[in-house]
Design a protein around this motif. Structure first.
Motif, PDB file in Angstrom:
ATOM      1  N   ALA A  74       0.808  -1.306   0.073  1.00  9.63           N
ATOM      2  CA  ALA A  74       0.037  -0.127   0.025  1.00  9.63           C
ATOM      3  C   ALA A  74       0.938   1.276  -0.070  1.00  9.63           C
ATOM      4  O   ALA A  74       0.392   2.356  -0.609  1.00  9.63           O
ATOM      5  N   LYS A  75       2.235   1.056   0.579  1.00  9.15           N
ATOM      6  CA  LYS A  75       3.101   2.263   0.875  1.00  9.15           C
ATOM      7  C   LYS A  75       4.328   2.253  -0.337  1.00  9.15           C
ATOM      8  O   LYS A  75       4.913   3.216  -0.295  1.00  9.15           O
ATOM      9  N   ASN A  76       4.260   1.324  -1.246  1.00  9.11           N
ATOM     10  CA  ASN A  76       5.373   0.907  -2.194  1.00  9.11           C
ATOM     11  C   ASN A  76       6.618   0.811  -1.373  1.00  9.11           C
ATOM     12  O   ASN A  76       7.553   1.620  -1.749  1.00  9.11           O
ATOM     13  N   MET A  77       6.675   0.180  -0.577  1.00 17.26           N
ATOM     14  CA  MET A  77       7.577   0.284   0.415  1.00 17.26           C
ATOM     15  C   MET A  77       7.991  -1.337   0.634  1.00 17.26           C
ATOM     16  O   MET A  77       7.448  -2.184   0.781  1.00 17.26           O
ATOM     17  N   MET A  78       9.561  -1.304   0.933  1.00 23.87           N
ATOM     18  CA  MET A  78      10.229  -2.528   1.222  1.00 23.87           C
ATOM     19  C   MET A  78      11.296  -2.354   2.335  1.00 23.87           C
ATOM     20  O   MET A  78      11.740  -1.466   2.388  1.00 23.87           O
ATOM     21  N   TYR A  79      11.377  -3.542   3.289  1.00 19.54           N
ATOM     22  CA  TYR A  79      12.195  -3.220   4.399  1.00 19.54           C
ATOM     23  C   TYR A  79      13.219  -4.221   4.761  1.00 19.54           C
ATOM     24  O   TYR A  79      12.836  -5.518   4.116  1.00 19.54           O
ATOM     25  N   LEU A  80      14.102  -4.146   5.249  1.00 17.00           N
ATOM     26  CA  LEU A  80      14.910  -5.020   5.718  1.00 17.00           C
ATOM     27  C   LEU A  80      15.590  -4.912   7.240  1.00 17.00           C
ATOM     28  O   LEU A  80      16.344  -3.925   7.246  1.00 17.00           O
ATOM     29  N   GLN A  81      15.033  -5.661   7.827  1.00 15.73           N
ATOM     30  CA  GLN A  81      15.496  -5.758   9.541  1.00 15.73           C
ATOM     31  C   GLN A  81      16.604  -6.595   9.575  1.00 15.73           C
ATOM     32  O   GLN A  81      16.458  -7.711   9.277  1.00 15.73           O
ATOM     33  N   MET A  82      17.635  -5.858   9.918  1.00 19.59           N
ATOM     34  CA  MET A  82      18.999  -6.783  10.274  1.00 19.59           C
ATOM     35  C   MET A  82      19.364  -6.832  11.768  1.00 19.59           C
ATOM     36  O   MET A  82      19.664  -5.778  12.245  1.00 19.59           O
ATOM     37  N   ASN A  83      19.351  -7.929  12.241  1.00 18.13           N
ATOM     38  CA  ASN A  83      19.789  -8.047  13.657  1.00 18.13           C
ATOM     39  C   ASN A  83      21.052  -8.859  13.640  1.00 18.13           C
ATOM     40  O   ASN A  83      21.424  -9.502  12.680  1.00 18.13           O
ATOM     41  N   ASN A  84      21.499  -8.956  14.677  1.00 20.12           N
ATOM     42  CA  ASN A  84      22.939  -9.625  15.024  1.00 20.12           C
ATOM     43  C   ASN A  84      23.849  -9.253  14.093  1.00 20.12           C
ATOM     44  O   ASN A  84      24.342 -10.376  13.526  1.00 20.12           O
ATOM     45  N   LEU A  85      23.968  -8.153  13.767  1.00 13.86           N
ATOM     46  CA  LEU A  85      24.997  -7.930  12.777  1.00 13.86           C
ATOM     47  C   LEU A  85      26.383  -8.208  12.863  1.00 13.86           C
ATOM     48  O   LEU A  85      26.835  -8.072  14.048  1.00 13.86           O
ATOM     49  N   LYS A  86      27.230  -8.346  11.843  1.00 13.48           N
ATOM     50  CA  LYS A  86      28.446  -8.976  11.957  1.00 13.48           C
ATOM     51  C   LYS A  86      29.276  -7.990  11.098  1.00 13.48           C
ATOM     52  O   LYS A  86      28.767  -7.501  10.099  1.00 13.48           O
ATOM     53  N   SER A  87      30.540  -8.084  11.508  1.00  8.81           N
ATOM     54  CA  SER A  87      31.479  -7.227  10.551  1.00  8.81           C
ATOM     55  C   SER A  87      31.545  -7.470   9.010  1.00  8.81           C
ATOM     56  O   SER A  87      31.704  -6.665   8.133  1.00  8.81           O
ATOM     57  N   GLU A  88      31.289  -8.866   8.845  1.00 10.15           N
ATOM     58  CA  GLU A  88      31.132  -9.111   7.239  1.00 10.15           C
ATOM     59  C   GLU A  88      29.881  -8.867   6.554  1.00 10.15           C
ATOM     60  O   GLU A  88      29.719  -9.150   5.713  1.00 10.15           O
ATOM     61  N   ASP A  89      28.890  -7.948   7.269  1.00 11.74           N
ATOM     62  CA  ASP A  89      27.597  -7.455   6.628  1.00 11.74           C
ATOM     63  C   ASP A  89      27.862  -6.127   6.258  1.00 11.74           C
ATOM     64  O   ASP A  89      27.232  -5.558   5.741  1.00 11.74           O
ATOM     65  N   THR A  90      29.331  -5.425   6.611  1.00 11.27           N
ATOM     66  CA  THR A  90      29.470  -4.204   5.976  1.00 11.27           C
ATOM     67  C   THR A  90      29.492  -4.360   4.768  1.00 11.27           C
ATOM     68  O   THR A  90      30.303  -4.945   3.849  1.00 11.27           O
ATOM     69  N   ALA A  91      28.903  -3.205   3.996  1.00 12.27           N
ATOM     70  CA  ALA A  91      28.548  -3.066   2.841  1.00 12.27           C
ATOM     71  C   ALA A  91      27.649  -1.961   2.281  1.00 12.27           C
ATOM     72  O   ALA A  91      26.941  -1.460   3.074  1.00 12.27           O
ATOM     73  N   ILE A  92      27.537  -1.725   1.100  1.00  7.32           N
ATOM     74  CA  ILE A  92      26.402  -0.865   0.510  1.00  7.32           C
ATOM     75  C   ILE A  92      25.332  -1.791   0.235  1.00  7.32           C
ATOM     76  O   ILE A  92      25.546  -2.638  -0.686  1.00  7.32           O
ATOM     77  N   TYR A  93      24.303  -1.206   0.954  1.00  5.63           N
ATOM     78  CA  TYR A  93      23.010  -2.158   0.598  1.00  5.63           C
ATOM     79  C   TYR A  93      22.085  -1.292  -0.459  1.00  5.63           C
ATOM     80  O   TYR A  93      22.055  -0.397  -0.446  1.00  5.63           O
ATOM     81  N   TYR A  94      21.535  -2.039  -1.582  1.00  2.00           N
ATOM     82  CA  TYR A  94      20.761  -1.638  -2.649  1.00  2.00           C
ATOM     83  C   TYR A  94      19.425  -2.335  -2.438  1.00  2.00           C
ATOM     84  O   TYR A  94      19.255  -3.775  -2.264  1.00  2.00           O
ATOM     85  N   CYS A  95      18.354  -1.581  -2.788  1.00  3.93           N
ATOM     86  CA  CYS A  95      17.220  -2.267  -3.204  1.00  3.93           C
ATOM     87  C   CYS A  95      17.101  -2.388  -4.646  1.00  3.93           C
ATOM     88  O   CYS A  95      17.657  -1.597  -5.486  1.00  3.93           O
ATOM     89  N   ALA A  96      16.339  -3.853  -5.141  1.00  3.95           N
ATOM     90  CA  ALA A  96      16.624  -3.744  -6.639  1.00  3.95           C
ATOM     91  C   ALA A  96      15.121  -4.263  -7.087  1.00  3.95           C
ATOM     92  O   ALA A  96      14.579  -5.262  -6.325  1.00  3.95           O
ATOM     93  N   LYS A  97      15.000  -3.885  -8.396  1.00  6.88           N
ATOM     94  CA  LYS A  97      13.989  -4.781  -9.255  1.00  6.88           C
ATOM     95  C   LYS A  97      14.814  -5.015 -10.165  1.00  6.88           C
ATOM     96  O   LYS A  97      14.826  -4.264 -11.157  1.00  6.88           O
ATOM     97  N   ASP A  98      14.474  -6.394 -10.552  1.00  7.95           N
ATOM     98  CA  ASP A  98      15.440  -6.945 -11.730  1.00  7.95           C
ATOM     99  C   ASP A  98      16.933  -6.098 -11.654  1.00  7.95           C
ATOM    100  O   ASP A  98      17.415  -6.184 -10.610  1.00  7.95           O
ATOM    101  N   ILE A  99      17.150  -5.487 -12.643  1.00  8.11           N
ATOM    102  CA  ILE A  99      18.818  -4.952 -12.700  1.00  8.11           C
ATOM    103  C   ILE A  99      18.798  -3.390 -12.326  1.00  8.11           C
ATOM    104  O   ILE A  99      19.682  -2.890 -12.378  1.00  8.11           O
ATOM    105  N   ILE A 100      17.753  -3.110 -11.854  1.00  8.15           N
ATOM    106  CA  ILE A 100      17.513  -1.500 -11.826  1.00  8.15           C
ATOM    107  C   ILE A 100      17.783  -1.387  -9.944  1.00  8.15           C
ATOM    108  O   ILE A 100      17.044  -2.190  -9.090  1.00  8.15           O
ATOM    109  N   ARG A 101      18.647  -0.571  -9.734  1.00 10.46           N
ATOM    110  CA  ARG A 101      19.055  -0.410  -8.224  1.00 10.46           C
ATOM    111  C   ARG A 101      18.910   1.088  -7.869  1.00 10.46           C
ATOM    112  O   ARG A 101      18.884   1.968  -8.773  1.00 10.46           O
ATOM    113  N   GLY A 102      18.658   1.232  -6.716  1.00 10.10           N
ATOM    114  CA  GLY A 102      18.796   2.485  -5.987  1.00 10.10           C
ATOM    115  C   GLY A 102      20.236   3.043  -5.929  1.00 10.10           C
ATOM    116  O   GLY A 102      20.989   2.311  -6.365  1.00 10.10           O
TER     117      GLY A 102
END
Length: 111
Positions: A74-102
């Motif tokens: 209804a809001k055209n929104m997607m979420y990612l709840q990330m818990n217990n984060l680790k150093s290896e999770d360090t990155a740039i995170y992108y939302c994607a639809k097919d090959i299109i990214r933010g």
């Protein structure tokens, strides 16, 4: 045209949590599979999680049990709840639809 805008990144200590958001426009959002991908420094793009239009979810083995993807059609929104984060999770995170990214949002986890 399709526009995806991520937000919610930041710097946290290992074990901490972050909740990423993706605002989508220019598409019939509720009809599409959407995903989160990430790129760590010096590494290639990595698929993290995906969610189908019916709410079914998929996760990479590296994040399963720690990350939760959700969407609000209804809001055209997607979420990612990330818990217990680790150093290896360090990155740039992108939302994607097919090959299109933010533009991405930086997540930095310090140990």
């Amino acid at each position: 045209q399709v526009q995806l805008v991520e937000s919610g990144g930041g710097s946290v200590q290992a074990g901490g949590s972050l909740n990423l958001s993706c605002a989508a426009s220019g598409l019939d959002f509720s009809n599409y599979y959407m995903s989160w991908v990430r790129q760590a420094p010096g590494k290639s793009l990595e698929w993290v999680s995906g969610i189908y239009s019916d709410g079914n979810t998929r996760y990479a083995a590296s994040v399963r049990g720690r990350f939760t993807v959700s969407r609000d059609n209804a809001k055209n929104m997607m979420y990612l709840q990330m818990n217990n984060l680790k150093s290896e999770d360090t990155a740039i995170y992108y939302c994607a639809k097919d090959i299109i990214r933010g533009q991405g949002t930086q997540v930095t986890v310090s140990s």
